[in-house]
Design an enzyme around this catalytic site. Structure first.
Site, PDB file in Angstrom:
ATOM      1  N   GLU A  13     -65.573  32.727  94.214  1.00  0.00           N
ATOM      2  CA  GLU A  13     -65.538  34.270  93.788  1.00  0.00           C
ATOM      3  C   GLU A  13     -65.652  34.988  95.051  1.00  0.00           C
ATOM      4  O   GLU A  13     -66.909  35.138  95.338  1.00  0.00           O
ATOM      5  CB  GLU A  13     -66.708  34.491  93.005  1.00  0.00           C
ATOM      6  N   HIS A  39     -66.973  37.423  82.395  1.00  0.00           N
ATOM      7  CA  HIS A  39     -68.216  38.228  82.122  1.00  0.00           C
ATOM      8  C   HIS A  39     -68.816  39.547  82.653  1.00  0.00           C
ATOM      9  O   HIS A  39     -69.759  40.034  82.301  1.00  0.00           O
ATOM     10  CB  HIS A  39     -69.263  37.139  81.983  1.00  0.00           C
ATOM     11  N   ASP A  40     -67.969  39.871  83.723  1.00  0.00           N
ATOM     12  CA  ASP A  40     -68.518  40.938  84.394  1.00  0.00           C
ATOM     13  C   ASP A  40     -67.624  42.212  84.419  1.00  0.00           C
ATOM     14  O   ASP A  40     -68.048  43.371  84.718  1.00  0.00           O
ATOM     15  CB  ASP A  40     -68.241  40.616  86.196  1.00  0.00           C
ATOM     16  N   ASP A  74     -70.454  31.393  93.291  1.00  0.00           N
ATOM     17  CA  ASP A  74     -70.711  32.817  93.107  1.00  0.00           C
ATOM     18  C   ASP A  74     -70.849  33.604  94.377  1.00  0.00           C
ATOM     19  O   ASP A  74     -71.415  33.230  95.327  1.00  0.00           O
ATOM     20  CB  ASP A  74     -71.833  32.829  92.265  1.00  0.00           C
ATOM     21  N   ASP A  78     -71.484  26.673  87.491  1.00  0.00           N
ATOM     22  CA  ASP A  78     -71.374  27.898  88.253  1.00  0.00           C
ATOM     23  C   ASP A  78     -72.374  27.511  89.541  1.00  0.00           C
ATOM     24  O   ASP A  78     -73.585  27.276  89.152  1.00  0.00           O
ATOM     25  CB  ASP A  78     -71.780  28.921  87.509  1.00  0.00           C
TER      26      ASP A  78
HETATM   27  C1  BGC Z   1     -71.544  37.272  89.109  1.00  0.00           C
HETATM   28  C2  BGC Z   1     -72.397  38.238  88.180  1.00  0.00           C
HETATM   29  C3  BGC Z   1     -73.567  38.057  89.025  1.00  0.00           C
HETATM   30  C4  BGC Z   1     -73.430  38.298  90.707  1.00  0.00           C
HETATM   31  C5  BGC Z   1     -74.711  38.112  91.348  1.00  0.00           C
HETATM   32  C6  BGC Z   1     -71.246  37.783  90.337  1.00  0.00           C
HETATM   33  O1  BGC Z   1     -70.262  37.032  91.130  1.00  0.00           O
HETATM   34  O2  BGC Z   1     -70.343  36.986  88.349  1.00  0.00           O
HETATM   35  O3  BGC Z   1     -72.551  38.083  87.041  1.00  0.00           O
HETATM   36  O4  BGC Z   1     -74.301  39.346  88.617  1.00  0.00           O
HETATM   37  O5  BGC Z   1     -72.470  37.619  91.203  1.00  0.00           O
HETATM   38  O6  BGC Z   1     -74.885  36.775  91.213  1.00  0.00           O
END
Ligand code: BGC
Length: 540
Positions: free
Chosen positions: A284, A346-347, A220, A118
């Site tokens: 993402e 996980h979110d 991310d 990640d």
């Molecule tokens: C992650 C989350 C995180 C957020 C801030 C998101 O896209 O998947 O778990 O809280 O980014 O980094």
């Protein structure tokens, strides 16, 4: 196998090569997301770790996936459970050491699995040395690695931007009298991607891992990388704007998310990975599907090779909604790539909870027969749902503990010999050991579906354009190569539907959720009950 039993494709060992040698490995691939804290604990401290993952690689290999993606493994003060990083080029002590990571990569590669990390490029942890240095004084060397602004004329935050987890995006640093920007928690100060030194530093981080043999990154929250340089206030949301674009105060996220310059940021990252063969980036972006094509380079193929399509994370278990989500994704994905689907992560609330545990078999069949790159979230292969009631204090401030409970290996949990950081949800009810031994389990179904996807070229990399025109609550698609045509159909409704299609007569059943079905369909009349699904190969 008794006469009349469905013919099932045997699980083959994982190989490194895609079925379609000309395509990049990630096209049609299945990627398995591991939340390291919750996967397997090797040392009894109640927290999953890298050695635990190595000890359970057999499970991942038997599942048949192409790659694992590890949620953050770096040192972190855990305000956002690892998505706040204090050192981009080390491993958190509770997860192990760099040597453990190297051992994991070697073990995974030796078994035909790729390893993705990640990358969290938009913010650091509040205790990252860069931020500690930046906040020391207004004229600190790294001050402009972050985004600072004076209070508004009457006092208070410099503008009306709202953080993703709520509250102002600005926090006052009393020592220097300025506010710093954070798109998420105050403990996650945003890096200033307008500063070329920041870009260079993150590119170096990428090279550090790519040189160590990492096969790519899930990137991310990239939509937050660049903000308006004039820090203009966001306007009140206009009627009809997508919910993706509205903050919790009802303002359109016009000036702080998805700014046009973000595409330069992504192109820079792409240039870094392109210097290494066979590496991938999965963005993402968290944007509506119609906006995703831009992040995939609009067909120029110079931005993300893959970007998550989150439609299915927000689609109810209803035929019309599922059809629309797939149709939109198919229509809006540029020809240089394929859609990237996930049902859980996980979110989000796990899909076994969103759709109901009765739906998980058909959901797996539909997901794993779609064109595209598929991401699974560890635990979904045993039908794991969210924890209904977690005792004790909440660990994640944004309320995501229920989808992060430990992997369930055995009837008594099997995750840790110590006290797990979160209690397992229902290991006696579903666990890997029991399901591995049961050919009728959800796990056995995932293995068969992934194996089928590897073995049947039409399912792995075949074309899919739109949907089949089907009655009732049937959902289905046709996957084709020059040589074969494979159809997947499922019934997401509450009533059986009978389909009479001459081209189905005598076709080979590749997989059926109804165990009573034979190896071939009979006369072309097919009854599909609620929750039932089928994959058939049409005659040439
Ligand atoms: C992650 C989350 C995180 C957020 C801030 C998101 O896209 O998947 O778990 O809280 O980014 O980094």
């Amino acid at each position: 196998m008794p006469d009349g039993a469905p013919r099932l494709v045997e699980v083959e060992p994982a190989t490194t090569e895609p079925t379609h040698p000309a395509a990049p490995w990630w096209q049609g691939a299945v990627i398995y997301q591991i939340y390291p804290r919750s996967f397997a604990d090797s040392d009894g401290d109640g927290i999953g770790d890298l050695r635990g993952i190595v000890q359970h690689l057999d499970h991942v290999v038997d599942l048949g996936v192409d790659a694992i993606w590890l949620s953050p493994i770096y040192p972190s003060p855990l305000h956002d459970f690892g998505y706040d990083i204090s050192d981009y080029t080390d491993v958190a002590p509770e997860f192990g050491t760099l040597a453990d990571l190297d051992a994991l990569v070697t073990a995974a590669h030796g078994r035909g699995l790729r390893v993705l990390l990640d990358l969290v490029p938009c913010h650091t942890a509040i205790d990252h040395p860069w931020f500690v240095e930046a906040r020391a004084a207004r004229d600190a060397t790294r001050r402009d690695w972050y985004i600072w602004a004076d209070p508004a004329p009457g006092g208070g935050p410099p503008n009306n931007w709202i953080a993703a987890f709520g509250g102002s995006s600005w926090t006052l640093d009393p020592a220097t009298g300025q506010y710093y920007l954070h798109s998420f928690y105050p403990e996650q100060p945003d890096l200033n991607w307008r500063n070329p030194a920041v870009a260079e530093a993150i590119h170096d981080v990428m090279r550090f891992w790519l040189d160590r043999g990492i096969d790519g990154f899930r990137v991310d929250a990239i939509a937050h990388a660049i903000k308006d340089d004039r820090l203009r206030d966001n306007p009140p949301a206009a009627f009809g704007r997508s919910v993706f674009g509205i903050d919790s105060s009802g303002h359109e996220r016009l000036w702080n998310v998805e700014r046009p310059e973000v595409h330069d940021v992504i192109r820079g990252m792409r240039r870094v990975t392109d210097a290494y063969a066979g590496r991938v980036l999965i963005g993402e972006v968290y944007t509506p599907t119609e906006m995703l094509a831009g992040f995939l380079g609009h067909g120029r193929d110079d931005e993300f090779p893959l970007a998550f399509n989150f439609e299915l994370l927000h689609t109810p278990w209803r035929a019309d909604a599922l059809r629309l989500a797939i149709e939109r994704s198919e229509a809006l994905t540029p020809a240089t790539t394929n859609p990237t689907y996930a049902l859980s992560n996980h979110d989000q609330v796990r899909h076994a909870t969103r759709f109901g545990t009765d739906a998980v078999r058909l959901a797996a069949l539909l997901l794993l027969t779609l064109r595209g790159t598929i991401t699974l979230y560890a635990g979904e292969e045993i039908g794991q749902a969210d924890a209904p009631d977690l005792p004790g204090p909440t660990r994640d401030r944004a309320g995501r503990d229920a989808q992060r409970t430990p992997m369930q290996w055995t009837p008594d949990g099997g995750f840790s010999t110590g006290q797990p950081w979160l209690p397992p949800t229902d290991p006696a009810r579903r666990n890997v050991a029991d399901q591995a031994a049961d050919p009728g389990s959800v796990l056995s179904l995932y293995r068969r579906l992934i194996s089928l996807r590897r073995e049947v070229p039409a399912l792995h990399h075949g074309e899919q354009r739109g949907l089949l025109d089907l009655p009732g609550d049937l959902v289905g698609w046709l996957r084709t190569t020059d040589r074969e045509r494979v159809v997947a159909i499922g019934n997401v409704g509450c009533e059986a539907v009978t389909l009479a299609r001459p081209e189905l007569a005598g076709t080979e059943v590749l997989l059926s959720l109804d165990p009573a079905r034979g190896a071939r369909l009979g006369d072309g009349t097919l009854t599909i009950g609620p929750g039932d699904g089928i994959v058939v190969r049409l005659a040439e």
